[in-house]
Write a protein that holds these residues in place. Structure first.
Motif, PDB file in Angstrom:
ATOM      1  N   THR A 166       7.141  -9.312   2.248  1.00 23.83           N
ATOM      2  CA  THR A 166       7.580  -8.296   3.198  1.00 23.83           C
ATOM      3  C   THR A 166       6.498  -7.274   3.524  1.00 23.83           C
ATOM      4  N   TYR A 167       5.716  -6.886   2.534  1.00 24.08           N
ATOM      5  CA  TYR A 167       4.793  -5.772   2.726  1.00 24.08           C
ATOM      6  C   TYR A 167       3.325  -6.211   2.649  1.00 24.08           C
ATOM      7  N   HIS A 168       3.017  -7.345   3.301  1.00 21.56           N
ATOM      8  CA  HIS A 168       1.621  -7.752   3.431  1.00 21.56           C
ATOM      9  C   HIS A 168       0.862  -6.744   4.292  1.00 21.56           C
ATOM     10  N   SER A 169      -0.459  -6.725   4.129  1.00 25.67           N
ATOM     11  CA  SER A 169      -1.269  -5.686   4.770  1.00 25.67           C
ATOM     12  C   SER A 169      -1.173  -5.728   6.296  1.00 25.67           C
ATOM     13  N   GLU A 170      -1.099  -6.954   6.895  1.00 28.19           N
ATOM     14  CA  GLU A 170      -1.000  -7.038   8.355  1.00 28.19           C
ATOM     15  C   GLU A 170       0.269  -6.374   8.868  1.00 28.19           C
ATOM     16  N   LYS A 171       1.363  -6.585   8.138  1.00 26.83           N
ATOM     17  CA  LYS A 171       2.647  -6.030   8.571  1.00 26.83           C
ATOM     18  C   LYS A 171       2.650  -4.513   8.487  1.00 26.83           C
ATOM     19  N   ASP A 196       0.830  -1.202   0.000  1.00 28.22           N
ATOM     20  CA  ASP A 196       0.000   0.000   0.000  1.00 28.22           C
ATOM     21  C   ASP A 196       0.868   1.256   0.000  1.00 28.22           C
ATOM     22  N   ASP A 197       0.516   2.203  -0.879  1.00 27.85           N
ATOM     23  CA  ASP A 197       1.239   3.478  -0.879  1.00 27.85           C
ATOM     24  C   ASP A 197       0.277   4.664  -0.805  1.00 27.85           C
ATOM     25  N   SER A 198      -0.969   4.386  -0.327  1.00 28.60           N
ATOM     26  CA  SER A 198      -1.976   5.442  -0.310  1.00 28.60           C
ATOM     27  C   SER A 198      -2.055   6.188   1.017  1.00 28.60           C
ATOM     28  N   HIS A 199      -1.462   5.635   2.075  1.00 30.97           N
ATOM     29  CA  HIS A 199      -1.584   6.276   3.380  1.00 30.97           C
ATOM     30  C   HIS A 199      -0.715   7.535   3.425  1.00 30.97           C
ATOM     31  N   PRO A 200      -1.220   8.618   4.021  1.00 26.91           N
ATOM     32  CA  PRO A 200      -0.439   9.866   4.065  1.00 26.91           C
ATOM     33  C   PRO A 200       0.888   9.736   4.819  1.00 26.91           C
ATOM     34  N   ARG A 201       1.011   8.730   5.702  1.00 28.87           N
ATOM     35  CA  ARG A 201       2.265   8.547   6.445  1.00 28.87           C
ATOM     36  C   ARG A 201       3.039   7.334   5.930  1.00 28.87           C
ATOM     37  N   LYS A 202       2.929   7.075   4.625  1.00 30.48           N
ATOM     38  CA  LYS A 202       3.502   5.859   4.064  1.00 30.48           C
ATOM     39  C   LYS A 202       5.015   5.789   4.254  1.00 30.48           C
ATOM     40  N   ALA A 203       5.717   6.917   4.140  1.00 31.95           N
ATOM     41  CA  ALA A 203       7.175   6.890   4.290  1.00 31.95           C
ATOM     42  C   ALA A 203       7.556   6.441   5.697  1.00 31.95           C
ATOM     43  N   GLU A 204       6.880   6.983   6.706  1.00 35.99           N
ATOM     44  CA  GLU A 204       7.158   6.569   8.085  1.00 35.99           C
ATOM     45  C   GLU A 204       6.810   5.097   8.314  1.00 35.99           C
ATOM     46  N   ILE A 205       5.694   4.661   7.722  1.00 35.88           N
ATOM     47  CA  ILE A 205       5.238   3.279   7.915  1.00 35.88           C
ATOM     48  C   ILE A 205       6.250   2.297   7.325  1.00 35.88           C
ATOM     49  N   TYR A 206       6.701   2.562   6.098  1.00 36.86           N
ATOM     50  CA  TYR A 206       7.650   1.644   5.472  1.00 36.86           C
ATOM     51  C   TYR A 206       8.992   1.664   6.193  1.00 36.86           C
TER      52      TYR A 206
END
Length: 605
Positions: A535-540, A489-499
C-alpha cells in the motif's frame, strides 16, 4: 683563410690535435648539427635523441654550456619515455646546469606524474624552487590522493595557495581522486574564485552524486556574494546534473539563464538541453529544441534518438535514424546504441536485428558490449531467453560484462525461467560482480513461480553475507526543490496529509477496478498481509504528495531509483484514468507515460 684540407681530413686532424690542460680547457660546444637540434626545441624520436646523446658523450661535449644544457634537458623530457628521460635528467642535472624556472616547467610538463614529482624534488634540492605554475603543472595529471596531499602541503609551505590557477588545479586533483570534501575546503580558502573554480566544484559534486549541492551552487554563483557568474561550461554541467536527477524546473531555469546571457546558441548547451528534456520525460520540448538547432552534429541526433528510445517511442527513434542518414550525418556507436535500445523497449525484434546487421555490414562497426546488451534485452523481452543465452556464451565477440548478465536475469524474472536465472547468477559470481539487486531479481524469479523455500534460502544467504538491498526511493520536484520518499516513509513534514490522500486515492481506484498485484511482494505472507505491504510504496506516496500540491493541468513527474514494480505500474495506470492526470515515471531503465489508464510501454518493460 680557407683550410686546404678536405672536411673529413680536417675533422681527423682536429681530433688528433693536442688538447689544452683541463684547468685551461673551455667548456666545449656541441657540433653544428647537434647545436641545431638543441636549438630547434622540437621533440625527437627516442632513437634519434639517443643518437644525439651518444654523439655528445663521444665528442666530449658534456657538460654543456648553461643555455645548451637547458635545451638538452628539455629535449630529453620531450623525446623519451618518462622513466628513461628521468634517468638522463638525473645524470646531467648538476648545480651548474640547473635550467631556468621556465625551462624546468617545460620539463615538468613533459614528464608523467611520478617522474615529474621526482624531478621537482631534484631541482628543489639544487636550489631551483620553481613557482606556483610548477606545482600546477604536476597537479593536472595527479591521480592519487597521496600525491595530491603531498603537493597540497608544498602549495601551503611555499605560500602559493592564493594563486587561483594553482588552487583550481589542486581542487581538480582532489575531485579526480574522489576527495570532494578536500576540494571544497580548498575552494573555501580561495580569496578569488573565478568561474573555472566554481565549475570544478560543480563537477566534483556531480561526480559524488551530490546533485542538490550542485544545483545550489548555481544560485550562489548568480547571487551577489560571488564575483564569478555562470558561463557556458557551468550551464552544461548544471544541465547534466538536472538530467541525472530529473530536475526539470531547475533545468529550465538554467536554460533561461543560458539564453539571456548568449549561450543558448552553443551546440554543446543545446545537446545537453535535449538530453535533459528527454531524461525528464519532456520529449515534445526536446524535439522542439532539436528542430530549432540549425547544424546538428552526430551527438545531437544521437541524443534525440536515445531520448525517443528511453521514453518508449520506438517508431519515432527509427524515423529519426533514417532522417539522420538522409541528412548526410554518419551514425556512430552511440547512435546505434540508441536505435537498438528503441527496438528493445518497443518489442521491435525484426527491426532490431536489421539495425544490428546494418551496423556490422554496412558501416563496418564492431559491436561493443552495449550493442550486444541491447540485443540480449531485445531477445529477453521477446521471450527468446535460451537463444539470448547462447548468443552471450557462444557468439559474442567481446567478453560479457555484469550488465548483460543482469539484463538476462531480469528477463528470467519476467518469464519465470528459474533454471536459467540460477545459471546467470553463477556467471555473476564468477565475475565477482554480484550485487544486492541481482539477488532481488532471483528472489522475484522464485516468487513468480511460488517457490518460497528458495526465496527463504536466498534471503538467508544474503543475511549471512551481509548483502544489503538498496531501498526504493522516488523523488518529485516542486518549484526547484526535490521531495524524496521511501516505502512507509514518515519523515515528510506533511506526512499526515500525504497518507490521508493516499487512502482516499486507494478507495477511488478500488471502485474503478484496481486490485493490488500481490506477486510484487516477495515475503511469504497471506493476501491481506501482502496488500498491506504494497500500500505505501514510495511511488504511491509521491503520487499522493503531487496530487496535494500540483495544479490539475501540470503533469506529475516522478523519478525512481529502481525498476517500477508490477503493482505500482498497475496502480499508476488506473490512477491516470480516474484522476485524469498525466503521470511520467522515470525508473532505472526507461520512462513510463501514464495517461487515460494506459502506459506508453504497453506493459512491456
Amino acid at each position: 683563410m680557407t683550410s686546404p684540407l678536405p672536411p673529413s681530413r680536417r675533422a681527423t686532424a682536429m681530433a688528433l690535435a693536442p688538447r689544452p690542460s683541463r684547468a685551461l680547457r673551455p667548456v666545449p660546444s656541441p657540433s653544428a648539427a647537434a647545436a641545431a637540434l638543441l636549438a630547434s626545441a622540437s621533440p625527437l624520436p627516442a632513437s634519434r635523441f639517443l643518437q644525439l646523446h651518444a654523439h655528445l658523450l663521444r665528442t666530449g661535449a658534456t657538460p654543456l654550456a648553461p643555455a645548451a644544457a637547458s635545451a638538452f634537458l628539455s629535449l630529453a623530457a620531450a623525446s623519451l619515455p618518462s622513466s628513461r628521460a628521468l634517468a638522463v635528467l638525473r645524470h646531467h642535472l648538476t648545480p651548474a646546469s640547473v635550467p631556468s624556472t621556465f625551462s624546468c616547467n617545460s620539463i615538468l610538463r613533459s614528464l608523467s606524474e611520478p617522474g615529474a614529482l621526482s624531478f621537482l624534488r631534484r631541482m628543489r634540492g639544487l636550489g631551483r624552487r620553481g613557482n606556483a605554475f610548477s606545482l600546477a603543472i604536476i597537479l593536472k595529471p595527479c591521480c592519487t590522493l597521496a600525491h595530491a596531499r603531498q603537493l597540497h602541503a608544498n602549495v601551503v609551505t611555499d605560500g602559493h595557495l592564493r594563486d587561483a590557477l594553482l588552487a583550481t588545479s589542486l581542487m581538480r586533483s582532489y575531485a579526480t581522486c574522489g576527495a570532494g570534501d578536500s576540494a571544497h575546503k580548498v575552494f573555501d580558502e580561495m580569496l578569488v574564485k573565478d568561474a573555472v573554480a566554481w565549475n570544478v566544484l560543480i563537477t566534483c559534486y556531480a561526480r559524488d552524486k551530490r546533485t542538490k549541492d550542485t544545483l545550489r551552487l548555481f544560485d550562489e554563483m548568480k547571487g551577489g556574494e560571488s564575483e564569478a557568474r555562470p558561463d557556458e561550461v557551468t550551464c552544461i554541467l548544471l544541465l547534466q546534473a538536472c538530467t541525472s536527477l530529473g530536475a526539470l524546473d531547475f533545468g529550465e531555469k538554467v536554460w533561461e539563464y543560458a539564453v539571456e546571457h548568449g549561450y543558448g546558441g552553443e551546440l554543446k548547451v543545446r545537446n545537453s538541453l535535449i538530453t535533459m528534456f528527454t531524461r525528464c520525460g519532456c520529449v515534445e520540448k526536446a524535439y522542439q529544441v532539436f528542430c530549432e538547432t540549425p547544424r546538428k552534429s552526430v551527438v545531437t541526433w544521437s541524443a534525440m534518438i536515445s531520448g525517443f528510445a528511453a521514453n518508449g517511442f520506438g517508431e519515432d527513434a527509427i524515423s529519426a535514424f533514417e532522417e539522420m542518414n538522409k541528412s548526410g550525418v554518419a551514425p556512430d556507436a552511440q547512435t546505434f546504441t540508441g536505435v537498438l535500445s528503441a527496438c528493445s523497449h518497443s518489442g521491435l525484434v525484426d527491426e532490431g536485428f536489421r539495425f544490428f546487421d546494418m551496423m556490422r555490414c554496412e558501416y563496418q562497426m564492431m559491436p561493443n558490449v552495449r550493442h550486444y546488451g541491447c540485443i540480449v534485452d531485445l531477445m529477453g523481452r521477446a521471450g527468446l531467453l535460451d537463444e539470448a543465452y547462447q548468443l552471450v556464451v557462444k557468439e559474442m565477440k567481446v567478453a560479457p560484462d555484469a550488465t548483460i548478465w543482469r539484463t538476462l536475469l531480469g528477463a528470467c524474472r519476467v518469464h519465470g525461467h528459474v533454471d536459467l536465472g540460477e545459471k546467470v547468477i553463477g556467471h555473476l559470481i564468477e565475475l565477482k560482480a554480484q550485487q544486492a539487486g541481482d539477488y532481488v531479481l532471483l528472489l522475484n524469479t522464485y516468487a513468480t513461480v511460488g517457490d518460497w523455500v528458495k526465496v527463504a534460502e536466498v534471503r538467508k544467504l544474503m543475511k549471512e553475507n551481509g548483502i544489503q538491498t538498496t531501498p526504493g526511493c522516488t523523488t518529485v520536484e516542486l518549484n526547484g526543490e526535490l521531495h524524496e520518499f521511501i516505502a512507509d516513509d514518515d519523515s515528510h513534514p506533511r506526512k499526515a496529509e500525504i497518507y490521508g490522500k493516499l487512502d482516499e486515492i486507494n478507495r477511488h481506484l478500488r471502485i474503478a477496478g484496481y486490485v493490488p498485484n500481490v506477486s510484487s511482494e516477495l515475503h511469504d505472507l497471506d493476501s491481506e498481509g501482502k496488500e498491506c505491504a504494497l500500500t505505501y510504496h514510495s511511488e504511491k506516496l509521491a503520487i499522493a504528495f503531487a496530487l496535494l500540491v500540483m495544479p490539475q493541468r501540470r503533469p506529475i513527474r516522478l523519478a525512481k531509483n529502481l525498476r517500477v514494480c508490477v503493482d505500482c505500474h498497475n496502480f499508476t495506470k488506473v490512477f491516470s484514468g480516474v484522476y485524469n492526470r498525466l503521470v511520467i515515471v522515470r525508473d532505472r531503465t526507461r520512462f513510463h507515460h501514464f495517461e487515460g489508464g494506459q502506459c506508453s510501454c504497453n506493459d512491456y518493460w
